[in-house]
Structures are given as C-alpha cells and as structure tokens.
Write an enzyme that holds these catalytic residues in place. Structure first.
Site, PDB file in Angstrom:
ATOM      1  N   ASP A  25      11.433 -91.349 -56.414  1.00  9.05           N
ATOM      2  CA  ASP A  25      12.066 -92.665 -56.443  1.00  9.05           C
ATOM      3  C   ASP A  25      13.580 -92.511 -56.482  1.00  9.05           C
ATOM      4  O   ASP A  25      14.117 -91.404 -56.650  1.00  9.05           O
ATOM      5  CB  ASP A  25      11.584 -93.470 -57.646  1.00  9.05           C
ATOM      6  CG  ASP A  25      10.102 -93.826 -57.530  1.00  9.05           C
ATOM      7  OD1 ASP A  25       9.649 -94.072 -56.396  1.00  9.05           O
ATOM      8  OD2 ASP A  25       9.417 -93.840 -58.564  1.00  9.05           O
ATOM      9  N   HIS A  67      11.936 -90.820 -49.979  1.00  9.22           N
ATOM     10  CA  HIS A  67      11.427 -91.788 -50.967  1.00  9.22           C
ATOM     11  C   HIS A  67       9.915 -91.686 -51.124  1.00  9.22           C
ATOM     12  O   HIS A  67       9.338 -92.278 -52.037  1.00  9.22           O
ATOM     13  CB  HIS A  67      11.812 -93.202 -50.537  1.00  9.22           C
ATOM     14  CG  HIS A  67      12.237 -94.076 -51.671  1.00  9.22           C
ATOM     15  ND1 HIS A  67      11.542 -94.157 -52.858  1.00  9.22           N
ATOM     16  CD2 HIS A  67      13.302 -94.909 -51.821  1.00  9.22           C
ATOM     17  CE1 HIS A  67      12.134 -95.008 -53.665  1.00  9.22           C
ATOM     18  NE2 HIS A  67      13.213 -95.483 -53.072  1.00  9.22           N
TER      19      HIS A  67
END
Length: 447
Positions: free
Chosen positions: A424, A420
């Site tokens: 995203d 992450h």
C-alpha cells in the site's frame, strides 16, 4: 575432426538467442578461446569464444537469425577437412545432449487440439504453440517426427507453403500471415514486382491511396523497431500492463550530504584515483532503508510476495543501444567504499560488455539516476518483478527555508515508483521518507 559451434545457454530462463554478428567469415582460421560471434538475448549482448581451433568451415545460422539454445550455429573443421554442407543456412538443429537436459527433446509428443473431424493429432508442444500463432490447422499438416508426430518445422513449412511462388519480401509475408491477407490479390510495386509491406497496407486501406490535394510531404527517416530497442519497448510495456504502478515524490535539502561528500573527498585527496559521487552515498542509504522496510525489498512472483533477506541492488545504466540494469548481489553487506567499488564494476562492464546472466537477473530493488542529464524529477518504470524503483534527480542550489530563514541550500528530488499490488501507499511512503531523512541527516544511516 569437425567441431559444432552451438548457441550457449546463459541462465535458466534463456530459451533462444539471436546471432547478432559473426566475428569470422567462412574459411577464416580460428583459435580456441578467441571471440567468434556475438549473441543477443532479451537481457544482454556478449561475445562467444570458439570451442576449438581450425577453420570456420560453415556458418549455418546467419547474422540476424534466432536459434534455440544448444542449436548448431556453425562448424569448425581442420584445414582441408570436408564437412556436410547439406544443411541450409538457418536450419539449426539442437546439438546432442546427455543427462536431464536432453529429456525435453526426447519427450513424447502430446495430444494436439482436436482437428476439424474431432480427432486428436499427435504433435510436439512447440508445434502446437506455433500452429496457434500462425493459424495453421494441425489436421492439414503431415508430421515428420517420431511416430508421425508433427514438429515445429512441419508447421512452419505448412504455413510457408501458402506463400510458395509469391514474389514478396520476407517481412511482407510475415505481415500478411499475421493479418490474414491473401497476397495473390495484391500487386507488388517493389523491385521486379515484389510485394512489400507498403503494398499490403495500401490494399488494406484503399482510401489512403487516393492522391492528396496538398503537396507531398518530405519522406521520414525510419528507424527499425527491432533488436535491443524492441526488447526494451516490450519489457516496459509489459511492466506497465502487469503492475499497478504509483509514483510519489519528495524534495530534500541534501546540504549535509553534499558536505559529507566534500569531507570524504578532502580526506582522500592524496589518492588521485579516489572518486565519490552522490549516487554512491544514495546507494548506501537505499540499502540501509530497505533493511528497515523489507516490503520494499520484495518481488511479486506467481506463488506470492517474496521478502528477500539481502538487497540485490540494481543500477540502471545507459548504453549505446538502450538501457541495462545489472545488480550487485547482497549489496547491504558492504560498507560505503565496498559498495561503491561493486557498483562501479558492474556499471563499467555494462557499458563495455562482459556481464553474465546472474548479474542482470535476480534484482530486488533498482536505482535510476538521471542527475547527469540535468533533470530534477521523473516517473521511473518498475523493473519486474521488483516492488520498487527509485528515481534520482540532480542536486541544485535553491532558496529554501532553513532554521526559520530563507537560505541557499542544496536541494534534490527523489521519485519512488512502487507496485500497489504488492504494498500500500503508506509503507512505500514511509520508506521514501526514511531514505530522505538519511540523506538530509547522513548520521541516521548508522543509527
């Protein structure tokens, strides 16, 4: 004429290696080109060939010891030729080099951290690092290097001198050094009064030494946490510490993929050697999907996120003593049959040994398939510095809704772990969904 046997350098990042096993003993005849010893690094274990013919006159670094690259590990001499036996086992010294690689060894020592009186002590960088690890004050060390510079060996000798004359096992000494324990205050219970690691632990926790009311439990079997197992553990822990990992799952109706595989097997049934697995088809689809979602074919490095032009596809392979991930370079440039051949080649050599450093480094995305273990889904751990790793579960018949009716379909679960920090959730999930669409409708692979 005597010949030095040196620690090879496999890849730009290799700094040292472990002599896992000598295939010849001292005094044995050797032929140039025949396997002489095995080297274990944090990535692979491979055999090294003898550089010359003759007799293995002396082994300097024994099995199980680490040595830096270019260090002299042994000496091959002509039959009857005398060799210098003054160097003790394990006292490997770097072999002489020419060109740019010799420069670091000849570099002038840089200033060490200030000593207790505020003065700077000349020391080699490796010596400063070791002194910090062992808690040695450089001001107390006498340098034997050029112009009195402190070397790594000087630091190690100073650290070892604190334990001179103490009857303790090497592991106990290493543990005591790390814990700052004074061994002179500990009574050994080992053979001939030798201090063991267990003695140190008892001294550090006296309450644990009190007799228990319950009967003594059976002794556990202890498997040492070393070698490849420890390297894998360290790498997995570092992966979790160094990335914000998130895993998403999707269940797919892969009946069409199963039918495609069966059709291709039928078409090639005259070739008794022909094989095609679900993993072959999935690998091909992954390459197609990564080209459409380049952020998932990226690596997070010190200078930023690297988006790669080609897919270097890693395949997780289970071996006897752990796991290894070789990769196929530019996998996206192959068709289904070509990619299948490349994947099977590196996977086969991973199990038998014979991979080179280039084949286990530089990957951009990894597939870990556990379908053969009867597992539906799992949470794979990233292979740094890659952004994503795909977990593949088994294909199993299950009731599912198909065209508005309940039917028996071929179902499979995919799991995608991604960093992450690099991307995203939406782009990662879009990649997984498109990959799923390809496997549910194989015609989409060529669109």
């Amino acid at each position: 004429m005597a010949h030095d046997v040196i620690m090879p350098k496999w890849g730009l990042t290799m700094k040292e290696g472990k002599v896992a096993r000598w295939l010849k003993g001292e005094g044995d005849p050797v032929e140039a080109g025949e396997p002489l010893f095995e080297v274990e690094t944090d990535k692979i274990t491979n055999s090294v060939e003898a550089p010359a013919s003759g007799v293995l006159a002396k082994i300097i670094v024994p099995e199980g010891d680490m040595a830096p690259i270019k260090a002299v590990l042994a000496i091959i001499a002509a039959p009857g030729e005398a060799v210098d036996s003054a160097a003790p086992a394990g006292a490997a010294q770097p072999a002489a080099e020419s060109g740019s690689e010799a420069a670091p060894a000849a570099a002038a020592p840089s200033a060490a951290a200030p000593a207790g009186d505020g003065k700077f002590v000349p020391a080699m960088p490796a010596a400063r690092k070791l002194a910090k690890e062992l808690g040695v004050d450089l001001a107390t060390v006498t340098g034997t290097g050029k112009n009195g510079a402190i070397t790594r060996k000087d630091v190690q000798d100073q650290a070892d001198s604190a334990f001179a004359g103490i009857n303790a096992s090497p592991k106990a000494i290493e543990f005591a050094r790390k814990q700052g324990v004074d061994l002179s205050e500990i009574t050994g219970t080992g053979e001939d009064g030798k201090i063991t690691k267990a003695d140190i632990l008892r001294a550090m926790n006296p309450a644990a030494d009190q007799p228990a009311a319950a009967p003594q439990a059976a002794k556990d079997t202890i498997v040492p946490m070393d070698g490849v197992r420890k390297l894998i553990a360290d790498n997995m822990h570092a992966s979790l510490q160094g990335a914000a990992q998130l895993t998403v799952f999707v269940e797919l109706d892969v009946t069409a993929m199963v039918e495609l595989r069966q059709q291709l097997l039928e078409r090639n049934k005259r070739d008794k050697e022909y094989r095609l697995s679900y993993n072959d088809i999935i690998s091909y689809a992954v390459c197609r999907a990564l080209k459409r979602h380049p952020i998932m074919n990226s690596t997070l490095q010190e200078d930023g996120i690297h988006l790669h032009e080609h897919v270097n596809l890693g395949i997780a392979v289970s071996i006897d003593n752990g796991l290894i991930v070789p990769n196929v370079k530019e996998a996206d440039t192959y068709g289904l049959e070509g990619l299948k051949a490349q994947v099977r080649d590196v996977a086969g050599r991973a199990r038998k040994g014979g991979l080179n450093m280039d084949e286990i480094s530089g990957g951009t995305f990894t597939i870990s398939n556990v379908s053969m273990l009867g597992v539906d889904g799992f949470t794979p751990i990233l292979n740094p510095p890659e952004t994503g790793i795909l977990g593949v579960g088994r294909v199993i018949e299950k009731p599912a809704v198909h065209k508005g009716e309940i039917a028996i379909r071929q179902m499979m679960t995919l799991s995608l772990t991604f960093n992450h920090m690099t991307t995203d959730g939406a782009p990662a999930m879009a990649f997984l969904r498109e990959l799923g669409d390809m496997l549910e409708n194989p015609g989409m692979m060529i669109v």
